[in-house]
Design an enzyme around this catalytic site. Structure first.
Site, PDB file in Angstrom:
ATOM      1  N   TYR A 201     -17.031 -50.227 -18.723  1.00 38.12           N
ATOM      2  CA  TYR A 201     -19.342 -50.701 -18.643  1.00 38.12           C
ATOM      3  C   TYR A 201     -18.846 -50.985 -19.972  1.00 38.12           C
ATOM      4  CZ  TYR A 201     -23.444 -48.476 -18.631  1.00 38.12           C
ATOM      5  OH  TYR A 201     -24.819 -48.108 -18.651  1.00 38.12           O
TER       6      TYR A 201
ATOM      7  N   ALA B  90     -19.001 -55.086 -20.448  1.00 39.73           N
ATOM      8  CA  ALA B  90     -20.070 -55.048 -19.282  1.00 39.73           C
ATOM      9  C   ALA B  90     -20.975 -54.931 -20.478  1.00 39.73           C
ATOM     10  CB  ALA B  90     -19.716 -53.951 -18.220  1.00 39.73           C
ATOM     11  N   LYS B  91     -21.149 -54.000 -21.053  1.00 38.23           N
ATOM     12  CA  LYS B  91     -22.473 -53.505 -21.391  1.00 38.23           C
ATOM     13  C   LYS B  91     -22.477 -54.688 -23.281  1.00 38.23           C
ATOM     14  CE  LYS B  91     -25.633 -51.860 -18.879  1.00 38.23           C
ATOM     15  NZ  LYS B  91     -26.367 -52.423 -17.796  1.00 38.23           N
TER      16      LYS B  91
ATOM     17  N   ARG C  90     -34.455 -46.900  -7.679  1.00 36.26           N
ATOM     18  CA  ARG C  90     -34.777 -45.124  -8.818  1.00 36.26           C
ATOM     19  C   ARG C  90     -34.408 -45.872  -9.361  1.00 36.26           C
ATOM     20  NH1 ARG C  90     -28.823 -43.640  -8.198  1.00 36.26           N
ATOM     21  NH2 ARG C  90     -27.702 -44.280  -6.625  1.00 36.26           N
TER      22      ARG C  90
ATOM     23  N   SER D 107     -26.600 -50.696 -23.049  1.00 32.43           N
ATOM     24  CA  SER D 107     -26.413 -49.665 -23.411  1.00 32.43           C
ATOM     25  C   SER D 107     -25.685 -49.728 -24.543  1.00 32.43           C
ATOM     26  CB  SER D 107     -25.366 -49.509 -22.191  1.00 32.43           C
ATOM     27  OG  SER D 107     -24.725 -48.439 -22.352  1.00 32.43           O
TER      28      SER D 107
ATOM     29  N   VAL E 252     -25.527 -58.021  -5.874  1.00 31.39           N
ATOM     30  CA  VAL E 252     -26.135 -58.896  -6.881  1.00 31.39           C
ATOM     31  C   VAL E 252     -24.473 -59.701  -7.227  1.00 31.39           C
ATOM     32  CG1 VAL E 252     -27.921 -58.154  -7.831  1.00 31.39           C
ATOM     33  CG2 VAL E 252     -25.667 -57.284  -9.181  1.00 31.39           C
TER      34      VAL E 252
ATOM     35  N   GLY F 258     -31.639 -53.679  -8.786  1.00 33.27           N
ATOM     36  CA  GLY F 258     -31.734 -52.435  -8.552  1.00 33.27           C
ATOM     37  C   GLY F 258     -32.630 -51.045  -8.986  1.00 33.27           C
TER      38      GLY F 258
HETATM   39  P1  NAP Z   1     -29.064 -45.856 -11.346  1.00 37.52           P
HETATM   40  O1  NAP Z   1     -29.762 -44.641 -11.061  1.00 37.52           O
HETATM   41  O2  NAP Z   1     -27.432 -45.393 -10.710  1.00 37.52           O
HETATM   42  O3  NAP Z   1     -29.632 -46.699 -10.638  1.00 37.52           O
HETATM   43  C1  NAP Z   1     -28.927 -48.415 -10.704  1.00 37.52           C
HETATM   44  C2  NAP Z   1     -29.087 -48.802  -9.408  1.00 37.52           C
HETATM   45  O4  NAP Z   1     -28.373 -50.444  -9.213  1.00 37.52           O
HETATM   46  C3  NAP Z   1     -29.028 -48.291  -7.680  1.00 37.52           C
HETATM   47  O5  NAP Z   1     -30.101 -48.187  -6.976  1.00 37.52           O
HETATM   48  C4  NAP Z   1     -27.565 -49.015  -7.637  1.00 37.52           C
HETATM   49  O6  NAP Z   1     -27.685 -48.575  -6.035  1.00 37.52           O
HETATM   50  C5  NAP Z   1     -28.014 -50.769  -7.497  1.00 37.52           C
HETATM   51  N1  NAP Z   1     -26.967 -51.365  -7.841  1.00 37.52           N
HETATM   52  C6  NAP Z   1     -25.832 -50.408  -7.861  1.00 37.52           C
HETATM   53  N2  NAP Z   1     -25.158 -52.339  -7.596  1.00 37.52           N
HETATM   54  C7  NAP Z   1     -25.805 -52.952  -7.169  1.00 37.52           C
HETATM   55  C8  NAP Z   1     -25.580 -54.002  -6.621  1.00 37.52           C
HETATM   56  N3  NAP Z   1     -23.849 -54.467  -6.370  1.00 37.52           N
HETATM   57  N4  NAP Z   1     -26.204 -55.108  -5.797  1.00 37.52           N
HETATM   58  C9  NAP Z   1     -27.874 -54.229  -6.207  1.00 37.52           C
HETATM   59  N5  NAP Z   1     -27.953 -53.655  -6.627  1.00 37.52           N
HETATM   60  C10 NAP Z   1     -27.293 -52.958  -6.832  1.00 37.52           C
HETATM   61  O7  NAP Z   1     -28.970 -46.445 -13.182  1.00 37.52           O
HETATM   62  P2  NAP Z   1     -29.518 -46.142 -14.248  1.00 37.52           P
HETATM   63  O8  NAP Z   1     -29.589 -45.170 -14.933  1.00 37.52           O
HETATM   64  O9  NAP Z   1     -31.433 -46.415 -13.920  1.00 37.52           O
HETATM   65  O10 NAP Z   1     -29.266 -47.695 -14.576  1.00 37.52           O
HETATM   66  C11 NAP Z   1     -30.503 -48.888 -14.919  1.00 37.52           C
HETATM   67  C12 NAP Z   1     -29.434 -49.887 -15.686  1.00 37.52           C
HETATM   68  O11 NAP Z   1     -29.469 -49.403 -17.156  1.00 37.52           O
HETATM   69  C13 NAP Z   1     -27.964 -49.754 -15.197  1.00 37.52           C
HETATM   70  O12 NAP Z   1     -27.810 -51.308 -15.826  1.00 37.52           O
HETATM   71  C14 NAP Z   1     -27.183 -48.985 -16.033  1.00 37.52           C
HETATM   72  O13 NAP Z   1     -26.129 -49.252 -16.375  1.00 37.52           O
HETATM   73  C15 NAP Z   1     -28.288 -49.057 -17.491  1.00 37.52           C
HETATM   74  N6  NAP Z   1     -28.559 -47.644 -18.347  1.00 37.52           N
HETATM   75  C16 NAP Z   1     -28.355 -46.918 -18.181  1.00 37.52           C
HETATM   76  C17 NAP Z   1     -28.484 -45.781 -18.779  1.00 37.52           C
HETATM   77  C18 NAP Z   1     -29.041 -43.991 -18.917  1.00 37.52           C
HETATM   78  O14 NAP Z   1     -28.619 -43.184 -19.490  1.00 37.52           O
HETATM   79  N7  NAP Z   1     -29.789 -43.919 -17.151  1.00 37.52           N
HETATM   80  C19 NAP Z   1     -28.538 -45.856 -20.542  1.00 37.52           C
HETATM   81  C20 NAP Z   1     -28.097 -47.255 -20.951  1.00 37.52           C
HETATM   82  C21 NAP Z   1     -28.233 -48.047 -19.839  1.00 37.52           C
HETATM   83  P3  NAP Z   1     -26.999 -47.781  -5.280  1.00 37.52           P
HETATM   84  O15 NAP Z   1     -28.129 -46.078  -4.695  1.00 37.52           O
HETATM   85  O16 NAP Z   1     -26.550 -47.985  -3.647  1.00 37.52           O
HETATM   86  O17 NAP Z   1     -25.332 -47.241  -5.618  1.00 37.52           O
END
Ligand code: NAP
Length: 252
Positions: free
Chosen positions: A153, A156-157, A15, A141, A63, A12
């Site tokens: 979610y 999962a987390k 971005r 998370s 994944v 992932g």
């Molecule tokens: P994001 O900006 O939405 O980026 C997630 C990336 O994962 C996207 O590029 C997405 O691709 C990719 N992805 C989704 N499904 C996939 C799959 N089946 N196989 C491969 N890649 C896949 O999210 P983020 O905020 O950076 O979050 C990253 C991680 O941190 C996640 O696990 C999230 O749950 C965790 N997290 C985030 C926060 C927060 O505040 N942002 C807080 C706690 C935990 P597409 O663009 O093609 O969908």
């Protein structure tokens, strides 16, 4: 370069948090596989790593799909070398209150986060065991502690934390550590999507979140990248099975 070149996979990482983690692991001296659903979408991260003098390739894979994961890990092992650092970061949200949550909302979130982390770890573990070195970092998370509208979610987390601790127990004797990072509010497309869902302008949403956070700001992807860099480092070999909340204040 602060350490020996290892091959790292960050899922992932087109971005958001994943992109920052990939860039940081490259700065640390690792060759990085930038893995995301759409290979073309990985170009920005790969280009940024190369522009900074690092080594990276783009890998398109889902994944949650066993064959896709197997093919991706094989390609990475062939093109970069045996992957011994794995960051399970790919994630999606399908938020809804329980009474409105569909089976598909439930299954797709569990599939990307949990099945995805399982498939990736299983595919990489042989490389790590053979190398007698491995670093697995799983993204949990603060939602693992419970969050309204996120039954899927948060399950999962929380699951990621149990998964992490079991990997630490099973793989420790092979020089492999497993740890989890549990971010709080991080400024990415994911939190922007949440703001849009609840109908609050993102700037106001961030201000509201920051006012509840002891360090008085929201997190940036680099905050998570810094923690991932520590867990992935050579020197962190005695730190395993831990969950670190990176949330600008205490959580438990
Ligand atoms: P994001 O900006 O939405 O980026 C997630 C990336 O994962 C996207 O590029 C997405 O691709 C990719 N992805 C989704 N499904 C996939 C799959 N089946 N196989 C491969 N890649 C896949 O999210 P983020 O905020 O950076 O979050 C990253 C991680 O941190 C996640 O696990 C999230 O749950 C965790 N997290 C985030 C926060 C927060 O505040 N942002 C807080 C706690 C935990 P597409 O663009 O093609 O969908």
């Amino acid at each position: 370069m602060s350490q020996q070149r290892r091959v790292a996979i960050v899922t992932g990482s087109a971005r958001g948090i994943g992109a920052a983690v990939a860039q940081r692991l490259a700065v640390d001296g690792n060759a990085v596989a930038v893995l995301d659903l759409d290979e073309a979408a990985c170009a920005g991260t790969v280009d940024a790593i190369k522009a900074a003098g690092g080594e990276a390739i783009a890998v398109g894979a889902n994944v949650a799909d066993e064959e896709s994961v197997a093919a991706a890990v094989e390609k990475i092992a062939t093109e970069l070398g045996a992957p011994t650092i794995l960051v399970n970061n790919a994630g999606i949200i399908r938020d809804n209150m329980l009474f409105k949550m569909s089976v598909d909302d439930w299954d797709s979130v569990l599939a990307v986060h949990l099945r995805g982390a399982f498939l990736m770890a299983r595919a990489c573990q042989k490389h790590m065991v053979d190398a007698k070195f491995g670093r697995i970092v799983n993204l949990s998370s603060t939602s693992a502690l419970g969050n309204r509208g996120q039954a899927n979610y948060s399950a999962a987390k929380a699951g990621m934390q149990g998964f992490t601790k079991t990997l630490a127990i099973e793989l420790g004797k092979f020089g492999v550590t497993a740890n989890a990072i549990a971010p709080g509010f991080i400024e990415t497309d994911m939190t922007a999507a949440t703001a849009a869902r609840v109908g609050v302008p993102y700037e106001d949403f961030k201000k509201g979140a920051a006012s509840q956070i002891p360090v008085n700001r929201v997190g940036q992807p680099e905050d998570i990248a810094h923690t991932a860099s520590f867990f992935a480092s050579e020197g962190a070999g005695f730190v395993s099975g831990q969950v670190v909340y990176v949330a600008g204040g205490p959580k438990d």
